[in-house]
Design an enzyme around this catalytic site. Structure first.
Site, PDB file in Angstrom:
ATOM      1  N   GLY A  47      17.219  43.074  28.736  1.00 38.45           N
ATOM      2  CA  GLY A  47      17.746  41.764  29.216  1.00 38.45           C
ATOM      3  C   GLY A  47      19.302  41.774  28.817  1.00 38.45           C
ATOM      4  O   GLY A  47      19.692  42.817  28.303  1.00 38.45           O
ATOM      5  N   PHE A  48      19.882  40.486  28.948  1.00 39.43           N
ATOM      6  CA  PHE A  48      21.103  40.194  28.479  1.00 39.43           C
ATOM      7  C   PHE A  48      21.376  40.647  26.937  1.00 39.43           C
ATOM      8  O   PHE A  48      22.502  41.408  26.862  1.00 39.43           O
ATOM      9  CB  PHE A  48      21.588  38.578  28.544  1.00 39.43           C
ATOM     10  CG  PHE A  48      21.759  38.552  30.290  1.00 39.43           C
ATOM     11  CD1 PHE A  48      22.887  38.964  30.829  1.00 39.43           C
ATOM     12  CD2 PHE A  48      20.890  37.488  30.713  1.00 39.43           C
ATOM     13  CE1 PHE A  48      22.896  38.805  32.303  1.00 39.43           C
ATOM     14  CE2 PHE A  48      20.863  37.210  32.155  1.00 39.43           C
ATOM     15  CZ  PHE A  48      21.875  37.771  32.839  1.00 39.43           C
ATOM     16  N   GLY A  49      20.660  40.310  26.085  1.00 41.87           N
ATOM     17  CA  GLY A  49      20.747  40.884  24.551  1.00 41.87           C
ATOM     18  C   GLY A  49      20.872  42.429  24.423  1.00 41.87           C
ATOM     19  O   GLY A  49      21.641  42.865  23.987  1.00 41.87           O
ATOM     20  N   VAL A 101       6.091  47.592  24.359  1.00 40.05           N
ATOM     21  CA  VAL A 101       5.924  47.762  22.899  1.00 40.05           C
ATOM     22  C   VAL A 101       4.562  46.779  22.616  1.00 40.05           C
ATOM     23  O   VAL A 101       4.701  45.870  23.024  1.00 40.05           O
ATOM     24  CB  VAL A 101       7.112  47.230  22.250  1.00 40.05           C
ATOM     25  CG1 VAL A 101       6.907  46.912  20.826  1.00 40.05           C
ATOM     26  CG2 VAL A 101       8.414  48.230  22.456  1.00 40.05           C
ATOM     27  N   GLU A 148      17.794  23.432  39.916  1.00 39.18           N
ATOM     28  CA  GLU A 148      18.288  24.034  40.911  1.00 39.18           C
ATOM     29  C   GLU A 148      17.222  24.340  41.914  1.00 39.18           C
ATOM     30  O   GLU A 148      17.387  24.297  43.116  1.00 39.18           O
ATOM     31  CB  GLU A 148      18.903  25.387  40.389  1.00 39.18           C
ATOM     32  CG  GLU A 148      20.246  25.137  39.574  1.00 39.18           C
ATOM     33  CD  GLU A 148      20.718  26.275  38.803  1.00 39.18           C
ATOM     34  OE1 GLU A 148      21.926  26.450  38.394  1.00 39.18           O
ATOM     35  OE2 GLU A 148      19.786  27.020  38.285  1.00 39.18           O
ATOM     36  N   ASP A 156      16.507  35.075  23.276  1.00 40.30           N
ATOM     37  CA  ASP A 156      15.615  34.065  23.516  1.00 40.30           C
ATOM     38  C   ASP A 156      14.426  34.180  22.437  1.00 40.30           C
ATOM     39  O   ASP A 156      13.740  33.024  22.195  1.00 40.30           O
ATOM     40  CB  ASP A 156      15.166  33.834  24.857  1.00 40.30           C
ATOM     41  CG  ASP A 156      15.949  33.353  26.058  1.00 40.30           C
ATOM     42  OD1 ASP A 156      17.181  33.152  25.551  1.00 40.30           O
ATOM     43  OD2 ASP A 156      15.658  33.265  26.947  1.00 40.30           O
ATOM     44  N   ALA A 207      21.957  33.079  28.682  1.00 48.52           N
ATOM     45  CA  ALA A 207      22.664  34.459  28.895  1.00 48.52           C
ATOM     46  C   ALA A 207      23.916  34.730  28.125  1.00 48.52           C
ATOM     47  O   ALA A 207      23.779  35.631  27.229  1.00 48.52           O
ATOM     48  CB  ALA A 207      22.527  34.651  30.311  1.00 48.52           C
TER      49      ALA A 207
END
Lengths: 424, 424
Positions: A12-14, A78, A173, A302, A318
């Site tokens: 993901g972003f991290g 994992v 949204e 997160d 994000a």
């Protein structure tokens, strides 16, 4: 001597940002994800609401690192971490040794102990979540049309009622886009039902929509939603959800399509490494984002519980995950080079953004606050800028431009299941 | 007096073209399909091989007729037809009365009585077929990488062997694209396996590839395939297919990914209306494509058995279905207007086209025959021209241009199932 081995779990972003920041480090990096793609989650709601195609907001992780010989990508899940032997255990049976471990395994939606709500009220975290919601939303109108034709009009209202639970950015949204679909895109396409009769309910237990924004922007967002035809209900909790409808406080509302945008639960990363966790399951980490007694294990994004200088938690968005990924890469590079570690992690809040339908948005940059169509253009340009790859930028820009000019949504496919019968 | 009621079953090329041709007829038209989208099947193999996104080749049927008030779209599956009462029976329980009926329900792939082969060797007819094949193809490389890492090298060859059964245009196109993926797109992305070791087998029981083309073009196609690294085996039938491999003649070839492109079976339309059927299940129709003793029922496209003037069957390709749809619309319009019926249906063969990989194609226009890169450009422009809607034309043109310039495929998403484990 073998190189220092860094294992990153989660693309993901991290995780992506950590691998990016580790470029040039004297290390072998292994990136493990159970999906083969990095997903631009902030635009996932646009896949669910027929605006964008799946491949416009997702990229094969291998592709991102084709020119980084120091990076090995593994498609696997994992199951656990052996912190003594320093091994990551995978569902394939394979184990991967590490010298340094970065866990960036994110969060899933959570139902506050009411897991039985999930089948009636799916959330929005993966591409499949998005195509499932897209199918349900489109089929609701098909069910309504058929109910009208065969005279089962008692079902009509429940097919044409949509409930979104939770009025954070995702809920706002989704509500805005479903209302636009019903009121602007679909009306001319159905011969029996009037899709402008559609009810879209946005239900929030807290006192207002977009609680992370100022009261002024929050009030504007509510107005903009109501202008689109969304019924906003704040200050009342949802007490029951079934396939027949939702109960808000004491009131039962017949409603076949429910979207869950209310809560998240962190991945089990804290449990894998024996770290303390907060109520949402996020691992408590030190000032350098490492785990207590395990300076070789970092947790970002997160699935980490990090506190800002002002005492507030770092939000699960994000930019926060990206900053943490970059920071951890710097800490590890300093260690490997024998340089002093950087100071503790500091979160820099760059702003909060949310859109309401096709031409309104709210932006809170701190001192500068924007709303309306200018905010909407800035929101769109910012999101195009942050997309990965020239191709996606062009493709999304083209899709949006097309919709803006034609008013037509193009990714309106019902996939996975075929007919009305399958879904009921 | 109520208007004449025309029911069209199937939103493929034949059905869509019939509805198109019926514009202006004094009739109420109901179009029934179990999918919500019209699919541009000739490019489906490009979704399966990661070139195009699903929404680039599929369009919501409702959208096509939003401005045609005479057309009602129903998402439902036809179970049977009552030819006496003139009713179409739907899976929802609803029945639709007709004065004129057009059946354009197409074909599915067929296994010549070996239905047990389907799970190991899926075919390619729907969007889900395409995303399933895409997932299997991409996961094969992931399985190979993991097998190499954990030392299960005895499995390696079978993961890196792909077999395509049937060397018509779809089989040739699939084989070419998988070879390009393995030899040109993926090599730099895997750290353990060498994807250029991939074997792609194209197996054909008949004597040559692309049997509908001239021997010259067929020989060229074989050469072009072999240049891409495809092993072509003609003149030997497949005698067994399991999850472990395929048996060609007497030889067993370990192979985990098999694509079925060998045979089709028509929809049950003939059975619904009590018409005679040929071996592939296609309904025998009269010179005006109507059913014997039922001048009010027409059958068009892949589910109709129509003979050309030269005694050969009309091929099961998109232009043939479109011509039949147009013709039937003319017959019906003439009847409704009290004009004399047009002469019998005449199939006009406009040409045969097939591509081999990224820059070769063969085209047979009858007198004019083309091969090589010029043919490839004509093929690409022809397909863009026939796509529905400006937006799709731009999107597909952009995707192809991007791939042509960058060599990168962008729609490389493994969806529906998550990990290696799920698939095994």
């Amino acid at each position: 001597m073998t190189k220092h081995r860094i294992v990153v779990v989660g693309g993901g972003f991290g995780g992506i940002q950590a691998v990016h920041g580790l470029k040039g480090a004297a290390a072998d990096i292994t990136l493990i994800d159970r999906r083969n793609h990095h997903l631009f989650q902030p635009l996932l709601y646009q896949v669910a609401t027929t605006v964008l195609a799946t491949s416009e907001i997702a990229w094969p992780i291998r592709r991102l690192y084709r020119d980084r010989d120091d990076v090995t990508t593994l498609l696997d899940e994992v199951l656990d971490v052996d912190t003594e032997a320093r091994l990551v255990k995978l569902s394939s049976g394979h184990t991967v040794p590490y010298d340094t471990l970065i866990l960036a395994t994110g969060a899933r939606h959570a139902y506050f102990g009411r897991d039985e709500w999930e089948s009636a009220a799916p959330g929005l975290k993966t591409l499949e979540d998005a195509t499932t919601l897209r199918r349900r939303i489109l089929l609701a109108f098909e069910h309504a049309e058929m109910a009208e034709i065969i005279g089962e009009t008692e079902d009509l209202d429940s097919h044409l009622t949509f409930a979104i639970i939770g009025a954070g950015p995702t809920g706002v949204e989704m509500a805005g886009m479903i209302a636009e679909l019903a009121h602007k895109v679909l009306p001319k396409e159905f011969r029996h039902i009037d899709t402008t009769r559609t009810r879209v309910l946005l239900i929030e237990a807290g006192p207002r929509v977009l609680p992370a924004f100022t009261e002024d922007l929050s009030a504007y967002a509510r107005q903009a939603l109501e202008k689109l035809g969304v019924e906003v209900r704040t200050g009342v909790p949802v007490t029951a959800i079934t396939g027949e409808g939702v109960t808000v406080g004491e009131t039962f509302i017949p409603c076949r399509t429910v979207v869950w945008a209310a809560g998240v639960q962190a991945s089990p990363a804290a449990r894998w490494v024996g770290a303390a966790a907060d109520r949402a399951g996020r691992a408590v980490v030190g000032p350098d984002l490492s785990v207590e007694n395990h300076p070789e294990i970092f947790i970002v994004g997160d699935t980490a519980a990090v506190t800002q200088k002002n005492g507030k938690p770092v939000p699960g968005i994000a930019p926060a995950a990206k900053q943490q990924g970059s920071y951890v890469a710097k800490v590890i590079k300093a260690r490997l080079a024998g340089r002093p570690a950087p100071g503790p992690f500091r979160y820099l809040h760059q702003g909060s953004l949310a859109t309401i339908g096709k031409s309104a948005a709210v932006i809170d940059f701190g001192r500068i606050k924007l709303k309306g169509s200018l905010a909407w253009w800035i929101w769109g340009l910012a999101h195009i800028y942050f997309l990965i790859g020239t191709r996606s930028r062009f493709a999304v820009a083209w899709s949006w431009l097309w919709i803006f000019l034609s008013g037509q949504h193009s990714a309106r496919l019902i996939t996975q299941k075929e007919t009305l019968k399958d879904e009921s």
